[in-house]
Write a protein that holds these residues in place. Structure first.
Motif, PDB file in Angstrom:
ATOM      1  N   MET A   1     -44.260 -14.222   2.760  1.00 15.15           N
ATOM      2  CA  MET A   1     -43.200 -15.045   2.177  1.00 15.15           C
ATOM      3  C   MET A   1     -41.989 -15.047   3.103  1.00 15.15           C
ATOM      4  O   MET A   1     -41.642 -14.025   3.680  1.00 15.15           O
ATOM      5  CB  MET A   1     -42.803 -14.508   0.789  1.00 15.15           C
ATOM      6  N   SER A   2     -41.336 -16.189   3.215  1.00 13.55           N
ATOM      7  CA  SER A   2     -40.102 -16.322   3.971  1.00 13.55           C
ATOM      8  C   SER A   2     -40.271 -15.760   5.371  1.00 13.55           C
ATOM      9  O   SER A   2     -41.173 -16.147   6.108  1.00 13.55           O
ATOM     10  CB  SER A   2     -38.951 -15.646   3.215  1.00 13.55           C
ATOM     11  N   TRP A   3     -39.406 -14.806   5.788  1.00 13.75           N
ATOM     12  CA  TRP A   3     -39.413 -14.333   7.161  1.00 13.75           C
ATOM     13  C   TRP A   3     -40.364 -13.174   7.407  1.00 13.75           C
ATOM     14  O   TRP A   3     -40.406 -12.626   8.509  1.00 13.75           O
ATOM     15  CB  TRP A   3     -38.001 -13.951   7.598  1.00 13.75           C
ATOM     16  N   LEU A   4     -41.142 -12.746   6.407  1.00 11.71           N
ATOM     17  CA  LEU A   4     -42.110 -11.679   6.642  1.00 11.71           C
ATOM     18  C   LEU A   4     -43.163 -12.138   7.650  1.00 11.71           C
ATOM     19  O   LEU A   4     -43.714 -13.226   7.515  1.00 11.71           O
ATOM     20  CB  LEU A   4     -42.785 -11.272   5.332  1.00 11.71           C
ATOM     21  N   PRO A   5     -43.462 -11.319   8.648  1.00 14.84           N
ATOM     22  CA  PRO A   5     -44.426 -11.730   9.672  1.00 14.84           C
ATOM     23  C   PRO A   5     -45.873 -11.678   9.214  1.00 14.84           C
ATOM     24  O   PRO A   5     -46.771 -12.149   9.933  1.00 14.84           O
ATOM     25  CB  PRO A   5     -44.174 -10.726  10.802  1.00 14.84           C
ATOM     26  N   ALA A   6     -46.146 -11.106   8.038  1.00  9.70           N
ATOM     27  CA  ALA A   6     -47.505 -10.978   7.518  1.00  9.70           C
ATOM     28  C   ALA A   6     -47.428 -10.907   5.995  1.00  9.70           C
ATOM     29  O   ALA A   6     -46.344 -10.728   5.428  1.00  9.70           O
ATOM     30  CB  ALA A   6     -48.165  -9.720   8.095  1.00  9.70           C
ATOM     31  N   PRO A   7     -48.548 -11.056   5.297  1.00  9.94           N
ATOM     32  CA  PRO A   7     -48.528 -10.926   3.839  1.00  9.94           C
ATOM     33  C   PRO A   7     -47.966  -9.579   3.400  1.00  9.94           C
ATOM     34  O   PRO A   7     -48.140  -8.566   4.085  1.00  9.94           O
ATOM     35  CB  PRO A   7     -50.006 -11.061   3.460  1.00  9.94           C
ATOM     36  N   VAL A   8     -47.290  -9.570   2.259  1.00  8.83           N
ATOM     37  CA  VAL A   8     -46.620  -8.355   1.796  1.00  8.83           C
ATOM     38  C   VAL A   8     -47.617  -7.229   1.582  1.00  8.83           C
ATOM     39  O   VAL A   8     -47.318  -6.060   1.837  1.00  8.83           O
ATOM     40  CB  VAL A   8     -45.812  -8.649   0.510  1.00  8.83           C
ATOM     41  N   GLU A   9     -48.848  -7.545   1.142  1.00 11.71           N
ATOM     42  CA  GLU A   9     -49.859  -6.509   0.919  1.00 11.71           C
ATOM     43  C   GLU A   9     -50.259  -5.840   2.234  1.00 11.71           C
ATOM     44  O   GLU A   9     -50.555  -4.645   2.270  1.00 11.71           O
ATOM     45  CB  GLU A   9     -51.093  -7.105   0.238  1.00 11.71           C
ATOM     46  N   GLU A  10     -50.267  -6.607   3.303  1.00 13.55           N
ATOM     47  CA  GLU A  10     -50.613  -6.049   4.600  1.00 13.55           C
ATOM     48  C   GLU A  10     -49.501  -5.165   5.150  1.00 13.55           C
ATOM     49  O   GLU A  10     -49.758  -4.148   5.806  1.00 13.55           O
ATOM     50  CB  GLU A  10     -50.900  -7.197   5.573  1.00 13.55           C
ATOM     51  N   LEU A  11     -48.261  -5.520   4.865  1.00 12.35           N
ATOM     52  CA  LEU A  11     -47.133  -4.756   5.375  1.00 12.35           C
ATOM     53  C   LEU A  11     -46.821  -3.528   4.533  1.00 12.35           C
ATOM     54  O   LEU A  11     -46.537  -2.443   5.060  1.00 12.35           O
ATOM     55  CB  LEU A  11     -45.892  -5.648   5.442  1.00 12.35           C
ATOM     56  N   PHE A  12     -46.841  -3.682   3.208  1.00 16.52           N
ATOM     57  CA  PHE A  12     -46.355  -2.628   2.314  1.00 16.52           C
ATOM     58  C   PHE A  12     -47.428  -2.026   1.404  1.00 16.52           C
ATOM     59  O   PHE A  12     -47.110  -1.175   0.581  1.00 16.52           O
ATOM     60  CB  PHE A  12     -45.215  -3.167   1.452  1.00 16.52           C
TER      61      PHE A  12
END
Length: 203
Positions: free
Chosen positions: A1-12
């Motif tokens: 979403m928005s400026w995240l470089p990858a899906p939130v599940e992949e990052l967090f």
């Protein structure tokens, strides 16, 4: 979403959720992933600016701990709010100090006001409340002591409280003549107290 470089599940992590409003990205993570989420924010997302950390007492779910960080670059600021929840029965969370050193004082305040215990914090000493204060005043179940049971020291003016205390000395403001010596009530009023000499101090 928005400026995240990858899906939130992949990052967090798989249980992370994200939402965006008013140029603020909000990511919720489980308490077990709190430190990992902070590290991701600092390294992967370059949110090196730590703004604040606090909590909210949610009676039906627990204490929601929030940390606001940002990635600051010339001409742009990307704001991120990380949140997690700890239960009322065991309000324990890993300290963010190892990731953001500036969180130390914020965690001390949150511990004091909400009773959240930050493990591995260098020292959760009292920060704002007086010595001997009982309870955590920002919890929803905290009961304020009635002024009838405990005297309130903040009277509007000295002597205006039923709990006693000296009254403020009455005196004429500089440059104001005594109405008993000048004007239509001359000679009809008791004399006003004289102003102390310049530089004189009360004993």
């Amino acid at each position: 979403m928005s400026w995240l470089p990858a899906p939130v599940e992949e990052l967090f992590g798989a249980e992370a959720t994200v939402e965006e409003a008013y140029d603020l990205l909000t990511v919720d993570v489980p308490a077990a992933e709190w430190i990992a989420a902070l590290k991701t924010a600092r390294t992967t997302l370059e949110c090196t600016y730590f703004d604040w950390l606090s909590a909210v007492d949610e009676p039906e779910s627990g204490f929601r701990v929030c940390a606001h960080v940002a990635a600051v670059a010339p001409g742009s600021v990307r704001r991120l709010l990380l949140r997690t929840t700890v239960p009322h029965t065991a309000p324990v969370l890993a300290s963010a100090v190892e990731v953001y050193a500036g969180a130390a004082w914020h965690e001390r305040e949150t511990h004091e006001m909400f009773g959240v215990d930050f493990t591995d914090h260098p020292g959760l000493d009292p920060l704002l409340l007086p010595d001997g204060f009982e309870g955590h005043p920002l919890r929803k179940d905290f009961v304020l002591a009635a002024r009838v049971a405990k005297a309130w020291p903040g009277a509007k003016e000295p002597g205006e409280s039923e709990h006693g205390g000296p009254k403020r000395r009455q005196m004429l403001p500089p440059g104001v003549p005594d109405p008993n010596e000048w004007g239509p009530l001359k000679g009809q009023l008791p004399p006003a107290p004289a102003r102390p000499a310049r530089g004189a101090r009360a004993a």
